[in-house]
Design a protein around this motif. Structure first.
Motif, PDB file in Angstrom:
ATOM      1  N   VAL A 317       4.916   7.895   6.707  1.00  0.00           N
ATOM      2  CA  VAL A 317       4.296   6.585   6.922  1.00  0.00           C
ATOM      3  C   VAL A 317       4.008   5.978   5.553  1.00  0.00           C
ATOM      4  O   VAL A 317       3.198   6.491   4.786  1.00  0.00           O
ATOM      5  N   SER A 318       4.676   4.893   5.228  1.00  0.00           N
ATOM      6  CA  SER A 318       4.488   4.219   3.945  1.00  0.00           C
ATOM      7  C   SER A 318       3.156   3.472   3.934  1.00  0.00           C
ATOM      8  O   SER A 318       2.914   2.602   4.777  1.00  0.00           O
ATOM      9  N   LEU A 319       2.296   3.814   2.990  1.00  0.00           N
ATOM     10  CA  LEU A 319       1.008   3.130   2.903  1.00  0.00           C
ATOM     11  C   LEU A 319       1.189   1.663   2.495  1.00  0.00           C
ATOM     12  O   LEU A 319       0.437   0.786   2.931  1.00  0.00           O
ATOM     13  N   THR A 353      10.041   9.178  -5.478  1.00  0.00           N
ATOM     14  CA  THR A 353      10.580   8.973  -6.832  1.00  0.00           C
ATOM     15  C   THR A 353      10.462   7.517  -7.280  1.00  0.00           C
ATOM     16  O   THR A 353      10.401   7.232  -8.472  1.00  0.00           O
ATOM     17  N   ASN A 354      10.433   6.586  -6.326  1.00  0.00           N
ATOM     18  CA  ASN A 354      10.271   5.166  -6.711  1.00  0.00           C
ATOM     19  C   ASN A 354       8.829   4.699  -6.606  1.00  0.00           C
ATOM     20  O   ASN A 354       8.543   3.502  -6.562  1.00  0.00           O
ATOM     21  N   GLY A 355       7.892   5.680  -6.581  1.00  0.00           N
ATOM     22  CA  GLY A 355       6.475   5.361  -6.670  1.00  0.00           C
ATOM     23  C   GLY A 355       5.788   4.939  -5.386  1.00  0.00           C
ATOM     24  O   GLY A 355       4.652   4.456  -5.420  1.00  0.00           O
TER      25      GLY A 355
END
Length: 382
Positions: A317-319, A353-355
């Protein structure tokens, strides 16, 4: 991109644990095929400009169809929708349908992926579940299928009452010995109003043990990780580049169109489902009426679905997505609700990896994933 799901509501016999929609009578098969084609034609505008990248024959038992019947339906999709150059086209199949002749015929059709319902290689387990095939048929069909298909998935069931952990490892290793690229595995679940529920209540089959299911789930993860499989969704394991595109589209929130009785659809804003009755479905379609119910999802519904599907997958789940799509209040709520599971090491926040920060389940948390997700749901709209 989008997908087409076609529900084939026929089976030779009823598995004791199954609560999917099907009939053991094939009398209406021809009328059903014509209704499928007509429904496809009626709904051809529903996907808009989206291109179809997957066609999935589920059921029921799609392998009761012959090559010509399958191609008839695939052609109907091509005639009414834009389709990518090399779509993933999956056929769910049972071993008793997969004679060498049938496998060779399917390999010459547009079908390029088989999902084979093995469930177990032990006769005792197959009889307990009332499967239509036996262990020899399971092994024979795989021996032939791997010579004609590069992309094969096998279904296995864990938590079967008399299946020991040692036998479960043997089931996994037997499946792996055929060099397959994908395994879908599910716990034996006692669904309401199934034969399994009745037989357990009568004491004819032992109760299903959640403790055993949990042990065998962790064995499954261990064995498949050693074999180089990626656990990309709670119940699904695949070699790199061979994840199910069809199933992944559901978890990633892509749109899909469900054709046939009981089939579900999703367009990003609405969910819909067809009537769960073969006779009513055929009659309605013949009269140019869609036997369908629709539900428009609220922002909170969408949030809850994203939590459920995201936690089941390696994508998590992307914050950032929670904040941008639902707002600061939803993000604050999610962080608060998830903290106790983070403290218990059942959930974790990782940075890609892309933060990008994402909330995912740990190995320990995976078996409890659905329960954890439900505790993170927003019960009232903000």
């Amino acid at each position: 991109m989008s997908g087409i799901y076609i529900h084939i509501p026929f089976c030779k016999q009823a598995c004791f644990y199954c609560d999917f929609h099907f009939s053991t009578s094939l009398k209406k098969k021809e009328a059903m095929l014509l209704a499928f084609i007509k429904e496809i034609e009626i709904r051809k505008s529903e996907l808009g400009d989206k291109i179809v990248e997957t066609i999935y024959f589920g059921g029921g038992t799609p392998s009761v169809l012959n090559k010509d019947e399958i191609e008839l339906l695939i052609n109907a999709v091509y005639n009414n929708f834009k389709v990518v150059a090399n779509p993933e086209i999956t056929l769910e199949a049972n071993p008793d349908d997969l004679s060498e002749e049938k496998i060779i015929a399917l390999s010459k059709s547009p079908i390029n992926r088989l999902s084979i319902g093995i469930q177990s290689f032990f006769e005792r387990d197959l009889k307990l579940m009332n499967r239509a095939h036996n262990s020899i048929e399971a092994k024979n069909c795989l021996s032939v299928a791997i010579r004609h298909f590069k992309n094969i998935s096998v279904d296995l069931i864990y938590g079967i009452p008399d299946c020991s952990n040692k036998e479960w490892r043997e089931n996994i290793q037997t499946a792996l010995s055929f060099g397959i690229s994908h395994i879908s595995s599910y716990a034996l679940t006692v669904e309401p109003k199934t034969a399994l529920e009745t037989l357990i209540a009568k004491g004819k089959i032992k109760k299903v043990s959640e403790k055993k299911a949990q042990e065998q789930f962790y064995i499954l993860m261990e064995e498949l990780e050693k074999a180089g499989f990626i656990h990309y969704e709670l119940s699904n394991f695949g070699k790199e580049g061979l994840f199910s595109k069809n199933n992944s589209s559901y978890w990633l929130g892509k749109s899909y169109l469900g054709i046939g009785p009981s089939a579900h659809s999703f367009d990003g804003k609405q969910r819909s489902w067809n009537v769960r009755n073969n006779t009513q479905y055929i009659k309605s379609i013949q009269e140019n009426n869609l036997p369908i119910e629709r539900e428009t999802l609220s922002k909170t519904d969408n949030y809850n679905e994203y939590i459920m599907t995201g936690l089941r997958t390696i994508w998590g789940v992307s914050l950032a997505k929670i904040k941008s799509n639902y707002g600061e209040k939803y993000l604050h709520y999610l962080k608060n609700q998830s903290q106790k599971y983070i403290d218990e090491k059942l959930l974790e926040i990782v940075v890609t990896t892309n933060g990008v920060e994402k909330l995912t389940t740990t190995k320990r948390g995976k078996f409890l994933c659905d329960g954890i997700a439900s505790d993170l749901f927003m019960l009232n709209s903000i």
